[in-house]
Design an enzyme around this catalytic site. Structure first.
Site, short mmCIF file in Angstrom:
data_model
loop_
_atom_site.label_atom_id
_atom_site.label_comp_id
_atom_site.label_asym_id
_atom_site.label_seq_id
_atom_site.Cartn_x
_atom_site.Cartn_y
_atom_site.Cartn_z
N TYR A 284 0.83 -1.22 0.00
CA TYR A 284 0.00 0.00 0.00
C TYR A 284 0.86 1.26 0.00
CZ TYR A 284 -4.28 -2.63 0.17
OH TYR A 284 -5.32 -3.46 -0.17
N ARG B 20 1.49 1.77 -3.61
CA ARG B 20 0.28 2.26 -4.30
C ARG B 20 0.02 3.72 -3.96
NH1 ARG B 20 -4.76 -0.12 -4.80
NH2 ARG B 20 -4.44 0.59 -6.91
N ASN C 55 -12.93 3.45 -5.65
CA ASN C 55 -11.48 3.68 -5.70
C ASN C 55 -10.96 4.20 -4.37
OD1 ASN C 55 -11.61 2.85 -8.27
ND2 ASN C 55 -11.53 4.89 -9.19
N ASP D 7 -8.14 5.89 -4.43
CA ASP D 7 -7.39 7.12 -4.74
C ASP D 7 -8.27 8.34 -4.48
OD1 ASP D 7 -8.82 8.05 -7.18
OD2 ASP D 7 -8.03 6.23 -8.11
N HIS E 257 -14.68 1.86 -0.57
CA HIS E 257 -13.60 0.94 -0.19
C HIS E 257 -12.43 1.63 0.50
CE1 HIS E 257 -15.20 -2.10 -3.39
NE2 HIS E 257 -15.83 -2.18 -2.24
N GLY F 183 -16.37 2.72 -15.49
CA GLY F 183 -15.11 2.01 -15.27
C GLY F 183 -15.14 0.99 -14.16
N THR F 184 -16.17 0.19 -14.12
CA THR F 184 -16.19 -0.88 -13.12
C THR F 184 -16.71 -2.17 -13.74
OG1 THR F 184 -17.23 -1.65 -11.05
CG2 THR F 184 -18.37 0.10 -12.23
N SER F 185 -16.09 -3.29 -13.35
CA SER F 185 -16.53 -4.59 -13.87
C SER F 185 -17.79 -5.07 -13.16
CB SER F 185 -15.42 -5.62 -13.68
OG SER F 185 -15.17 -5.80 -12.29
N1 LIG Z 1 -7.68 3.47 -8.53
C1 LIG Z 1 -7.99 2.66 -7.51
O1 LIG Z 1 -8.18 3.10 -6.39
C2 LIG Z 1 -8.10 1.15 -7.77
C3 LIG Z 1 -7.32 0.49 -8.72
C4 LIG Z 1 -7.49 -0.91 -8.87
C5 LIG Z 1 -8.45 -1.59 -8.10
N2 LIG Z 1 -9.17 -0.92 -7.20
C6 LIG Z 1 -10.22 -1.62 -6.40
O2 LIG Z 1 -10.38 -2.97 -6.76
C7 LIG Z 1 -11.76 -3.35 -6.88
C8 LIG Z 1 -12.02 -3.76 -8.31
O3 LIG Z 1 -13.31 -3.45 -8.83
P1 LIG Z 1 -13.55 -2.45 -10.07
O4 LIG Z 1 -14.83 -2.87 -10.69
O5 LIG Z 1 -13.41 -1.05 -9.60
O6 LIG Z 1 -12.35 -2.70 -11.03
P2 LIG Z 1 -12.04 -3.92 -12.00
O7 LIG Z 1 -10.56 -3.95 -12.14
O8 LIG Z 1 -12.77 -5.14 -11.59
O9 LIG Z 1 -12.66 -3.46 -13.39
C9 LIG Z 1 -12.11 -2.40 -14.11
C10 LIG Z 1 -13.10 -1.96 -15.16
O10 LIG Z 1 -12.55 -0.81 -15.78
C11 LIG Z 1 -12.75 -0.92 -17.16
N3 LIG Z 1 -11.76 -0.07 -17.81
C12 LIG Z 1 -10.48 -0.36 -18.19
N4 LIG Z 1 -9.91 0.72 -18.75
C13 LIG Z 1 -10.82 1.71 -18.71
C14 LIG Z 1 -10.84 3.08 -19.13
N5 LIG Z 1 -9.77 3.66 -19.69
N6 LIG Z 1 -11.97 3.81 -18.93
C15 LIG Z 1 -13.07 3.26 -18.36
N7 LIG Z 1 -13.12 1.97 -17.96
C16 LIG Z 1 -12.01 1.21 -18.12
C17 LIG Z 1 -12.65 -2.39 -17.48
O11 LIG Z 1 -13.32 -2.69 -18.69
C18 LIG Z 1 -13.33 -3.01 -16.26
O12 LIG Z 1 -14.72 -3.17 -16.47
C19 LIG Z 1 -12.53 -2.14 -6.45
O13 LIG Z 1 -12.74 -2.21 -5.10
C20 LIG Z 1 -11.56 -1.02 -6.76
O14 LIG Z 1 -11.75 0.11 -5.97
C21 LIG Z 1 -9.02 0.44 -7.01
#
Ligand SMILES: NC(=O)c1ccc[n+]([C@@H]2O[C@H](COP(=O)([O-])OP(=O)(O)OC[C@H]3O[C@@H](n4cnc5c(N)ncnc54)[C@H](O)[C@@H]3O)[C@@H](O)[C@H]2O)c1
Length: 232
Positions: A53, A56, A87, A89, A104, A175-177
Site C-alpha cells: 500500500y 500504491r 477507488n 485514490d 472501499h 469504469g467498473t466490472s
Molecule cells: N484506482 C484505484 O483506487 C483502484 C485500482 C485498482 C483496483 N481498485 C479496487 O479494486 C476493486 C475492483 O473493482 P472495479 O470494478 O473497480 O475494477 P475492476 O478492475 O474489476 O474493473 C475495471 C473496469 O474498468 C474498465 N476499464 C479499463 N480501462 C478503462 C478506461 N480507460 N476507462 C473506463 N473503464 C475502463 C474495465 O473494462 C473493467 O470493467 C474495487 O474495489 C476497486 O476500488 C481500485
C-alpha cells in the site's frame, strides 16, 4: 437542482496511469489479491501489506486526475453531483468534486488495526507516502493500517451510497466490472424514472439492466459524449 450520482471503479483512474485490477490477469501490481488485500494477508505478513500500500500510495500521489474526473467536477455547476467511488485514490477530490463517498476507503488515511477496525470512524491523515508497521500506532497501541476495505470485510459506507442511488435523477456508472459485491448491487437500486448510463469499454447488458444506456468507451471519451448529451 437535479441529483446526478456517479458510481466509479478502477477504470475511472486508468487514464491517470493507475492500473485496474481485473484487467491485469488477476494480478494486482504483481501480487495476488489474497496476498495483499485481505485480513488474512495482514495477519500473515503485515509488512508486505504495508509495503504494497505504500507503493500504491506513492503511485497515486504521483498521478493526476484525468479529463473525466474534471468533467464530473464541472457538472457541479448544473447538477447536485455526488460521487460514489470504489477507488481508494483521491483523484475525484483533486479534480474538485466536493461530495465523494469512498466505499472501499481512502489510501491517504490510516486507521487502527485493532479488533473493530472495519467499523471504526476514526481516521488519521498519512504524512507523505509511508506507513511504518512497527512505528505508526493508534492511541490504543495497535499498528496503523491503511484505510482500505479488504476483501471479506464490511462496507460501512454502503448505506449512504444506497440512499444516494435511490434518490438519483441521473446515475452514471463508470469504469467498473461490477464484480465486487455488495457494492455492485447499487446499479439495481436506482428509481425506475432515473436516466442511467454505463461508461466502460466492456459495457454490456450482462452487467447492467436495460434501463442503462451503454457507452462502450473509455472514461474520458465516454464522459465527453455524456456531457454533450446532457447539455444538448
Ligand atoms: N484506482 C484505484 O483506487 C483502484 C485500482 C485498482 C483496483 N481498485 C479496487 O479494486 C476493486 C475492483 O473493482 P472495479 O470494478 O473497480 O475494477 P475492476 O478492475 O474489476 O474493473 C475495471 C473496469 O474498468 C474498465 N476499464 C479499463 N480501462 C478503462 C478506461 N480507460 N476507462 C473506463 N473503464 C475502463 C474495465 O473494462 C473493467 O470493467 C474495487 O474495489 C476497486 O476500488 C481500485
Amino acid at each position: 437542482m437535479q441529483k446526478l450520482v456517479v458510481f466509479s471503479g478502477a477504470g475511472m483512474s486508468a487514464e491517470s496511469g493507475i492500473n485496474t485490477f481485473r484487467d491485469s490477469d488477476g494480478l494486482w501490481e504483481q501480487h495476488r489479491v489474497e496476498d495483499v488485500a485481505t485480513p488474512e494477508a495482514w495477519a500473515r505478513d503485515p509488512e508486505l501489506v504495508q509495503r504494497f500500500y505504500n507503493q500504491r500510495r506513492k503511485n497515486i500521489l504521483n498521478a493526476q486526475p484525468n479529463l473525466a474526473h474534471h468533467l464530473i467536477a464541472q457538472l457541479q455547476e448544473q447538477y447536485d453531483v455526488h460521487v460514489i467511488t470504489q477507488n481508494i485514490d483521491d483523484l475525484h477530490e483533486r479534480a474538485g468534486s466536493t461530495q465523494v463517498v469512498h466505499l472501499h476507503g481512502n489510501i491517504r488515511l490510516a486507521k487502527s488495526s485493532g479488533p473493530n477496525a472495519q467499523y471504526t470512524q476514526e481516521f488519521y491523515p498519512i504524512n507523505g507516502t509511508e506507513l511504518d508497521f512497527k512505528q505508526d500506532q493508534c492511541p490504543a497501541g495497535y499498528p496503523l493500517r491503511p484505510h482500505v476495505v479488504w476483501f471479506g470485510e464490511a462496507v460501512p459506507a454502503y448505506e449512504k451510497a444506497s440512499a444516494l442511488a435511490q434518490q438519483a435523477d441521473i446515475f452514471v456508472v463508470i469504469g467498473t466490472s461490477l464484480a465486487v459485491y455488495p457494492v455492485a448491487g447499487l446499479v439495481h437500486e436506482i428509481p425506475a424514472k432515473c436516466k442511467a448510463y454505463y461508461i466502460d469499454p466492456k459495457a454490456d447488458y450482462l452487467r447492467v439492466p436495460k434501463q442503462y444506456q451503454l457507452i462502450a468507451d473509455t472514461a474520458v471519451n465516454g464522459m465527453k459524449a455524456l456531457v454533450k448529451q446532457l447539455l444538448d
